[in-house]
Design an enzyme around this catalytic site. Sequence first.
Site, PDB file in Angstrom:
ATOM      1  N   HIS A   1      41.205 -11.185  81.292  1.00 48.36           N
ATOM      2  CA  HIS A   1      42.149 -10.964  82.376  1.00 48.36           C
ATOM      3  C   HIS A   1      43.388 -10.216  81.889  1.00 48.36           C
ATOM      4  CE1 HIS A   1      44.184 -11.481  86.058  1.00 48.36           C
ATOM      5  NE2 HIS A   1      44.869 -12.559  85.752  1.00 48.36           N
ATOM      6  N   CYS A   2      43.479  -9.939  80.565  1.00 47.92           N
ATOM      7  CA  CYS A   2      44.751  -9.408  80.044  1.00 47.92           C
ATOM      8  C   CYS A   2      44.656  -7.983  79.515  1.00 47.92           C
ATOM      9  CB  CYS A   2      45.265 -10.326  78.931  1.00 47.92           C
ATOM     10  SG  CYS A   2      45.627 -11.980  79.523  1.00 47.92           S
ATOM     11  N   ILE A   3      43.933  -7.802  78.408  1.00 50.81           N
ATOM     12  CA  ILE A   3      44.015  -6.528  77.684  1.00 50.81           C
ATOM     13  C   ILE A   3      43.539  -5.337  78.531  1.00 50.81           C
ATOM     14  CG2 ILE A   3      43.491  -5.352  75.479  1.00 50.81           C
ATOM     15  CD1 ILE A   3      44.988  -7.957  75.055  1.00 50.81           C
TER      16      ILE A   3
END
Length: 437
Positions: free
Chosen positions: A275-277
Site C-alpha cells: 500500500h506504500c512504495i
Amino acid sequence: MSSTVFATLLDRIQSRRASVGVIGLGYVGLPLAVEFAHAGFDVTGFDVDAGKTTEINAGRSYIPDVPSAEVAAVVQAGRLKATTDMCLLAGMDAIDICVPTPLRKTKDPDLSYVIRAVEAVVATVKPGQLVILESTTYPGTTDEVVQPMLEAKGLRADVDFFLAFSPERVDPGNQRFTTKNIPKIVGGVGPSSTDAAAALYESSVERVVRVSSTRVAEMVKLLENTFRAVNIGLVNEIALMCHKMNINVWEVIDAAKTKPFGFMPFYPGPGLGGHCIPIDPFYLSWKARQSGFECRFIELAGQVNASMPAYVVERIAEALNTVKKPINGSRIHLIGVAYKRDVNDLRESPALDVIELLAKRGAALSYTDPFVPELNHGGHVMKSVELAAALESSPDCTVICTDHSVFDYAMIAAATTPVVDTRNALQQYDASNIFRL
Ligand SMILES: NC(=O)c1ccc[n+]([C@@H]2O[C@H](COP(=O)([O-])OP(=O)(O)OC[C@H]3O[C@@H](n4cnc5c(N)ncnc54)[C@H](O)[C@@H]3O)[C@@H](O)[C@H]2O)c1
C-alpha cells in the site's frame, strides 16, 4: 481557554487517563491501538467495517503481526474496544486517523477516506481534543485540508484543539522493528499541538522525533518511501543490465554491501507491491506538479518498477523456450503471491500482474501461498494449492514470486522443469533449469 485546555490534555495523557480513539483498524491502526492499550490508555478503535470491530471485540486479530492473544488480553482487561459508532468520538481526548490513502485510476491522490474520517471527527469535535493524522499523504494535507474542516465550527487549531501529523512507518512482517521501537516523527500545526502529540507517543513508543511543522512530518514519510522506490528502480535497472551482460546481479549486490559506508543494498524483484512504495511517491509528484515542479526520478523509477512484471513474463518465456514450450498452453505454477515475504497482503502485488499477463498469453495457472488461500483475478477465483502436490504434478514451469520463509526451497530446487526465481531464493542451488532474475 488555551493554556487550561492544553494543560488538562497534557495531564490526562501523562497520567494515562486520556481516552484514545484510533480511526481505521488495519495494518497500521490495529497495532497502534494495541500499543496505546499496553501503555495503559482506554482505547476505542473505530472502523466502518463491522467485521473487523466484531473480530477485535471477540479478542481475535486479523493482522499477522498482532497475535490474537495480545488483542484478547487488552480487550479482556477493558483497555480496548472497537466500534462502528462514530458518535463515540465525542468522548475521546486524542484521536489518531489511520485510514487508507490510495491513488485514483488517474494516479491522483484519493483523500476521500481521510475526508470521511475527518468529517466524523468534526461532527463531535470539542475543545481540548488532540487529532493526529497518520495516513501517508502529500505535504499540506493536514494544514490545507484537515485544519480548515476542524476549524469550521469556530474552534482554533493549537489553541482550542490540537492537530498534528505523525507518519506511520510500520513494516508488516518485520520482527525486529515494530510500532513500539520504530522512532515516531511528530509535527504539529503549532508548538502545543507538537507537544501534545509527542506526549501521547512518548507514552507508548520508545523514541519520538519532533519536527517543526506538519508539512515537514508529511514530507519525511514521502522522502523515505520515495528513497525506497527510486533505489528499487535503480537496482531493477541494474538487474536488467546485468542479465544482458551475463553477470549475476545478486552476487554483485552481496559483494557491494560489504562496503561499510556509502552503500545500502536494495534488491531487484518482480515489481513493487503493498500500500506504500508503489503509491506514496505519486502523492509527492502530484503535489510537486501543483508548484510547477516535475519529479523526474519518481516518474522514471515508477516506469522501471512497473515494467518488471512484463520482464518476468519474458524471462518465463525464455525459460520455457529452453524446453521447446510456448507460454500458451503451458502449466505454470507461481510460488508466493503476497507482495512481500511472510505477509498476507495482496495489495498492488506484482504477482497479480504476472498472473494477468500469463493468463492473456494462454498459460494454465496455479499458485501456492499459505498466506493467501484464494485470490480473484479478473473475476476468476484461484485457490492456493499445497506446494508438494503442486510440484508432484510437474508443472512446465515454476516461478518464485514471493520468498516466504515457510517454503521448502530444497523441494522447489529439485524440480527438473524450468524454475524462474525472481527473489534469489534458490541462491544455494545451481542447476541449468534455474533462471534467476
Ligand atoms: N500497511 C503499511 O505497511 C503502512 C505502513 C505505513 C503507512 N501506511 C499508511 O497508513 C494508512 C493506513 O494503511 P493500512 O495499511 O493500515 O490500511 P488498511 O486498509 O489495512 O486499514 C485501513 C482501515 O481503515 C478503515 N476505514 C476506511 N475508511 C474509514 C472511515 N471513514 N472511518 C473508519 N474507518 C475507516 C478500513 O475499513 C480499514 O480497516 C495509509 O495511509 C497507508 O499509506 C501503511
